[in-house]
Enzyme design. Structure first.
Site, short mmCIF file in Angstrom:
data_model
loop_
_atom_site.label_atom_id
_atom_site.label_comp_id
_atom_site.label_asym_id
_atom_site.label_seq_id
_atom_site.Cartn_x
_atom_site.Cartn_y
_atom_site.Cartn_z
N SER A 91 0.92 -1.35 0.06
CA SER A 91 -0.03 -0.01 0.06
C SER A 91 0.92 1.38 0.08
O SER A 91 1.59 1.40 -0.82
CB SER A 91 -1.04 -0.13 1.16
OG SER A 91 -1.80 0.86 0.98
N ASP A 98 -8.74 -4.89 -5.78
CA ASP A 98 -8.04 -4.03 -4.77
C ASP A 98 -8.19 -2.53 -5.42
O ASP A 98 -7.67 -2.30 -6.28
CB ASP A 98 -6.43 -4.37 -4.73
CG ASP A 98 -5.86 -3.99 -3.43
OD1 ASP A 98 -6.51 -2.95 -2.71
OD2 ASP A 98 -5.01 -4.13 -3.01
#
Length: 674
Positions: free
Chosen positions: A448, A500
């Site tokens: 991330s 995602d």
């Protein structure tokens, strides 16, 4: 849409947003009215106290007042149900009805005050049952008034009056004048300050230093630029997202899976290269997970995590010198979880930092003897400071020698990577690691936000460490400019899992989402309340997506690319003078700037539901290419137990990673291992 204008200002709701709150209040008012009526009919022969003469009149007036409120609420709900999102014509009487409803609050407030006075007057000597029932009625009145004030504060738009005045002045003055340009600049500045104040209020627990104030200002300007040219309210956005979700599901259901992943023989060298990258990604994923410390470890081991950590915390605390850990891990729970996740020994860790501020994120440096690597793992988003770093999404120049074209990257992540770079180089952390293991290679990883910082850090260090590799798990989509993304293909591998969200987040994609929301709500001929009801049902219970119209003709699509004045409806046109103002404005929107992309090569993993079997993943690695250049493709198989965004895998059909702007989508091939 457009925002409701009453009392000389715009509010943060539209005239068709009153259906659900109005219906809810109507239900409560009807129940309350019935209760008061039953109270009056039941006790009308028992008002024999000193205040008995006033009490029947009080209840009668309250019953009549509630009846009037119920009638006006019924009319408001009915009128609010008419028309569509972009056709407020049938709802033009809503402002007048709101004025009438507001006028009824005055006698309601007066009567609530009189009721409170009467209840607290002990000299009346009424029966306790009468006093109790009247007390309940008075408390109910005050509850309604309190929540009315709360609702007004929620829908209050601090920018409502400037927008109205600004629109009026646009109509009265020459829009190409310097005065109008200054007016637009002032409006943007005011909007930025309002958003900055909102962020500071939301993040009041964060210490306000210079870096934090600069971040709040930057994020406030970003939000103000995004909403400046539209008249969307929260209900419009919710309806648009619901329609888009159903439209995408319709497209996915009608698409043949063979069109998405077709079986094509691959060269042996290509398959072998993919196998190596998948093995490395599987190995380094555990270090990206370990950087999160004990919260993710407990989340991944809900039954045994706490027990394992509590058993080993004190032992590890006694073994690790305090100077090796920066930022505080007083119980050694973070470090213990790292040992459990990575399988390393405590002496393999060179440096661990849990220091966390805006633009300064935790990381650790360790020796990975299995892969013979000096490994730098960067933590992803886990705090409010990290989220603010994510939101500083403007472009900023990243000076990299030998790269042609614009070298731009995500501003907040550049700052975070600079912080780690200074620690690694200036503090001699990498020198210490390579002194211990000079033959090892450098590997950087993260998930991330950590993946984004790891990628930019790899770009910074590549000249000094030509053999370094970076494995970025779900990096932010808007990270590197096209030239830097192409440059990073030789040493960065991005791993994307299914649907995602983070790898698809970029300013250009957010702007495109806004345009799509505007387009789909403009073309839908259903009232907003029907869209929201159907959307909630679809999200909770599933079923077939609704057959809403979703496409606009070319003329309407062209109009949707133009900014919208606050007082105009979606399909209205802007003047050429307004275009010139935006073009000459000293503050250009970051959403229209150079698009940013994912770093390096991309391994895209999707999962399929197989009946009665273990979930498996089709893996497709897409290499970026310019228009006209051949695309290289890799394929293989990986189970979702090996890699995933925060270890959470979703089961869905195989699909391609959506193409990014200005990049031709490469063909996707799938090859399953037997």
């Amino acid at each position: 849409m457009p925002g409701l204008v009453v009392f000389g200002r715009r509010w943060s709701l539209a005239s068709d947003d009153l259906v659900f709150p109005g219906a809810f209040e109507l239900l409560l008012r009807v129940v309350w009215w019935i209760g008061i009526l039953v109270l009056y009919l039941t006790h009308r022969d028992q008002f024999d106290c000193k205040g008995g003469g006033v009490l029947p009149s009080y209840l009668m007036v309250l019953i009549v007042l509630l009846a009037a409120i119920i009638v006006i609420l019924t009319v408001i709900v009915y009128i609010s149900m008419q028309g569509t999102i972009t056709n407020p014509g049938p709802r033009r009487s809503i402002p007048a009805l709101i004025y009438i409803r507001t006028a009824l609050y005055l006698p309601e407030l007066v009567w609530a005050v009189l009721g409170a006075v009467w209840v607290n007057d002990e000299s009346l000597g009424c029966a306790p049952s009468i006093v109790t029932t009247i007390t309940i009625a008075v408390i109910t009145s005050w509850i309604f008034l309190f929540f009315t004030v709360v609702a007004v504060l929620i829908v209050f738009d601090p920018l409502g009056r400037p927008k109205r005045l600004g629109s009026a002045r646009y109509a009265e003055h020459d829009l190409e004048s310097s005065e109008s340009v200054q007016l637009l600049y002032t409006a943007r500045s005011v909007a930025g300050r309002v958003w900055e104040y909102r962020l500071k209020l939301l993040c009041c627990c964060i210490m306000q230093d210079t870096d934090n104030r600069a971040a709040f200002t930057n994020i406030g300007e970003l939000f103000s630029d995004f909403f400046m040219d539209t008249d969307l309210v929260a209900g419009d956005i919710a309806a648009g997202l619901s329609l888009l979700h159903q439209e995408q599901d319709k497209i996915r259901q009608s698409r043949d899976l063979e069109e998405v992943a077709c079986t094509v023989p691959q060269p042996a060298s290509v398959a072998e290269e993919l196998d190596i990258e998948l093995e490395n990604a599987t190995h380094y994923m555990q270090f990206a997970v370990a950087a999160y410390g004990w919260p993710l470890y407990v989340f991944s081991h809900p039954l045994t995590g706490v027990c394992k950590l509590s058993h080993d915390c004190l032992c590890c605390r006694s073994q690790v010198p305090e100077q090796d850990i920066v930022g505080g891990d007083h119980l050694s729970c973070h470090f213990t979880s790292m040992l459990q996740t990575t399988g390393l020994q405590y002496r393999d860790f060179i440096h661990i930092s849990f220091h966390n501020k805006i633009y300064e994120i935790p990381f650790f440096v360790a020796l990975d003897h299995k892969k013979e690597a000096v490994l730098v793992a960067v933590r992803g988003t886990l705090s409010l400071e990290d989220a603010l770093t994510d939101l500083c999404a403007d472009c900023e120049t990243l000076n990299v020698g030998g790269v042609s074209g614009k070298c731009l990257a995500h501003k907040g992540i550049i700052q975070a990577a600079n912080y780690i770079h200074k620690k690694l180089i200036n503090d001699g952390i990498l020198n210490q690691a390579f002194t211990i293991a000079p033959e090892y290679k450098l590997v950087i990883t993260g998930h991330s936000l950590g993946a984004g910082a790891a990628s930019i850090l790899a770009v910074m260090l590549h000249k000094s460490f030509p053999g370094l590799r970076c494995y970025a798990f779900s990096p932010p989509g808007g990270l590197l400019s096209k030239s830097l993304a192409d440059y990073s293909k030789g040493f960065i591998v991005s791993v994307i899992l299914g649907k995602d969200l983070v790898p698809r987040l970029s300013l250009s994609n957010v702007e495109d989402l806004k345009r799509r929301i505007l387009g789909i709500v403009a073309h839908c001929n259903r009232p907003k309340y029907q869209i929201l009801l159907r959307g909630c049902w679809y999200e909770i219970f599933g079923g077939d997506p609704d057959d809403f119209p979703t496409e606009l003709d070319s003329r309407q699509q062209a109009q949707l690319t133009q900014p919208l004045l606050a007082e105009q409806n979606l399909m209205g046109r802007r003047s050429a003078s307004y275009t010139s103002i935006l073009d000459e404005s000293p503050s250009s929107s970051p959403f229209q700037s150079t698009p940013l992309f994912l770093p390096g090569k991309i391994i895209y993993i999707t999962e399929e539901c197989s009946g009665g079997g273990f979930l498996c993943s089709d893996v497709t690695t897409n290499y970026r290419r310019k228009v006209g250049e051949p695309s290289a493709t890799l394929a293989g198989t990986l189970t979702c137990a090996h890699v995933g965004a925060l270890k959470q895998c979703q089961c869905h059909q195989s699909e391609r990673l959506p193409a990014q702007r200005d990049v031709v989508r490469p063909f996707a091939y799938s090859l399953k291992e037997q």
